[in-house]
Enzyme design. Structure first.
Site, short mmCIF file in Angstrom:
data_model
loop_
_atom_site.label_atom_id
_atom_site.label_comp_id
_atom_site.label_asym_id
_atom_site.label_seq_id
_atom_site.Cartn_x
_atom_site.Cartn_y
_atom_site.Cartn_z
N SER A 160 15.01 28.30 28.29
CA SER A 160 15.56 27.18 28.51
C SER A 160 14.40 26.03 27.99
O SER A 160 14.09 26.09 26.85
CB SER A 160 16.27 26.78 29.87
N ASP A 190 17.76 25.58 24.47
CA ASP A 190 18.91 26.44 24.45
C ASP A 190 20.36 25.96 24.62
O ASP A 190 21.21 26.85 24.60
CB ASP A 190 18.70 27.70 25.36
N ASP A 248 18.83 20.44 25.32
CA ASP A 248 17.67 20.98 25.58
C ASP A 248 17.36 22.47 24.69
O ASP A 248 18.63 22.43 23.71
CB ASP A 248 17.52 21.55 27.01
#
Length: 560
Positions: A158, A313, A311
């Site tokens: 992430s 991902d 962000d």
């Protein structure tokens, strides 16, 4: 480290070297072993850090720094995780072979970890389906539901620092596409440990008989997400900026923007394509100071109406609006502000629907409860994390203040920064059509549901024991006031009543109606304190939160 302990670590490291299929991490570890064996104290300490523990598998899967060793993310650890997860799935399966979908983002080694997993799943007799290319996490969560799979794996860390990666696990069934919860994590971790204890991963069966999904899976996600908020006529004159934060969001999001009928944004070119070094930001997280500076510059240059940022991902969404009172000319909305905007949108659509629920984490704004009450909907507070939010009965919308939103739970059962972005585009276009802005919509929210303000004090530590000491000090001697405001009640959610959220969380309700919640972060070495207030005006609520911030800082200094 004494001599015997060093010998043990050297033996572990040499055994690891014999099974590691990755030349890069073999070379990295060989250097450390040679130096540690020759008496280099720093190398011995490094070896102990790499092998003195093992990355723990939990409800968020695995996440950690890339490198050799059991306490790092690498091909050995991923192989053990994949084989252990395969064993868990086979034990739960009926006669048919379980189906697993595997996705991956643009981080270092993400594709390699995904390929290893696909080969190991196929070698274990599972039907393994690899997504066609690097894609956002929400596409993987969607694919688990869309394909009726028994499980999914997403290789991503992430918004973590560049040298991290992770292994996120989903299950099918009733909550298909939702993150796992206990006891599944404990059971999967036990199978992974059995594989690790068995020894060399080279003995694990592999097969190249996995499938690669076609673009029809991505096409289905694009169509479903574009339907969240088709563009009204007023959208044509919107001017907006988008950044992918060096991640994988843009390709998929651009297709959805086109399909929904919105004008293309002005993009932050330096951050538009996947880049595992995240070269323009210190941390690839829109919440971090400086991360959106390039987007703010693009907003000023283009005189944009607003800015959207995913962000890396693309499971989170940040929104910024023009604000002449701040130096950059732009203000990033808090996760709670976005959550209330989207929550009100969902509530208006669901009004009159029996059993419809708005849900948020217990550290998110109490304003969502006010919105639910206003529209006659149910409201649920859960522990932090979408693994809990996504399971709220009857949920039509859910969010957490850390920029995570779920606007289409029938399609995706995890936070989805892309569908949330489409929903915000719809709100902005509707406002634009009547000569208003997102800032005006926020003002209207306050006038309709009450004026709420939120803040956060976050303390990053190098030693996790510091967080435990602070939590213990607060439990041992609960504060009687925070700043100048008396504490009306203190709750320790470790002792929560049955049926209520339980966890390592302290909640204080103050005499003026404001709220302070303290908890350790579940993903970072941070202690987080969440501040919420309601007042007669937005300005008054902001002043209460500012005073709470000062009071909390003083309290933490006193108890540290």
């Amino acid at each position: 480290m004494n001599g015997q302990a060093l010998d043990d670590r050297l033996a572990q490291a040499r055994a690891w070297l014999r099974q590691d299929p990755d030349a890069e991490t073999r070379d990295e570890l060989a250097v450390v072993v040679t130096r540690a064996a020759s008496g280099d104290a720093a190398a011995a300490a490094d070896l102990d850090d790499r092998f003195g523990a093992r990355l723990a598998f939990g409800t968020a899967g695995l996440r950690g720094e890339l490198g050799a060793g059991s306490n790092r993310m690498n091909r050995v650890l991923v192989a053990q995780a994949a084989a252990g997860f395969a064993a868990y799935l086979r034990e739960r399966a009926d006669a048919a072979a379980p189906t697993v979908v595997i996705g991956y983002d643009g981080r270092r080694n993400s594709r390699r970890f995904a390929l290893d997993s696909a080969e190991l799943f196929a070698g274990a007799g599972l039907r393994a389906i690899l997504l066609p290319r690097l894609l956002p996490t929400p596409v993987l969560a969607f694919a688990v539901r869309h394909l009726g799979a028994d499980a999914g794996v997403m290789v991503t860390a992430s918004h973590n620092p560049p040298n991290d990666n992770g292994y996120k696990v989903y299950l099918g069934g009733e909550d298909a596409g939702a993150q796992i919860v206990s006891p599944a994590d404990v059971e999967i971790a036990a199978r992974i440990q059995q594989i690790a204890d068995a020894g060399d991963i080279s003995a694990l069966p592999r097969s190249d008989a996995y499938e690669t999904a076609g673009d029809d899976v991505v096409d289905a996600y694009v169509a479903a997400t574009a339907a969240v908020a088709p563009a009204p006529e007023s959208a044509k004159s919107l001017t907006w900026v988008y950044t992918a934060m060096h991640g994988v969001g843009w390709e998929t999001f651009a297709r959805i923007v086109d399909a929904a009928g919105y004008p293309r944004p002005k993009t932050v070119g330096e951050q538009l394509s996947p880049d595992p070094t995240f070269r323009t930001v210190a941390f690839p997280n829109p919440e971090e100071p400086g991360a959106m500076d390039l987007a703010f510059a693009a907003g000023r240059r283009t005189r944009a109406d607003f800015i959207l940022a995913n962000d890396p991902d693309a499971d989170r969404l940040a929104v910024a609006i023009p604000d002449e009172s701040v130096e950059s000319g732009w203000r990033r909305l808090t996760g709670n502000e976005i959550g209330l905007l989207l929550g009100a949108r969902a509530a208006r659509a669901a009004e009159g629907t029996a059993g419809a629920t708005l849900a948020c984490s217990l550290v998110s704004s109490p304003g969502l409860g006010a919105i639910a009450a206003h529209h006659g909907l149910d409201f649920r507070e859960t522990l932090t994390g979408f693994k809990w939010i996504s399971r709220a009965p009857g949920m039509v919308f859910g969010y957490e203040e850390a920029l995570g939103y779920l606007v289409n739970p029938e399609t995706v059962r995890d936070k989805d920064g892309i569908s949330a972005a489409i929903a915000v585009l719809g709100l902005a276009a509707e406002a634009h059509g009547r000569g208003a802005t997102l800032a005006d919509v926020l003002t209207e929210l306050g006038e309709t549901y009450g004026h709420f303000a939120s803040g956060q004090v976050s303390v990053r530590v190098d030693d996790l024991s510091v967080i435990a000491k602070v939590m213990l000090a607060l439990r041992t001697l609960p504060p009687v006031r925070i700043g100048e405001t008396p504490v009306a009640s203190a709750e320790d959610l470790l002792d929560a009543a049955p049926g209520h959220p339980s966890g390592d969380v302290l909640r204080y309700r103050l005499a003026d109606g404001s709220r302070v919640i303290v908890r350790p972060s579940g993903t970072e070495p941070k202690l987080k304190v969440y501040l919420d207030a309601q007042a007669a005006s937005a300005q008054d609520a902001a002043h209460v939160v500012a005073a709470l911030e000062d009071g909390v800082q003083a309290l933490l200094e006193e108890r540290s």
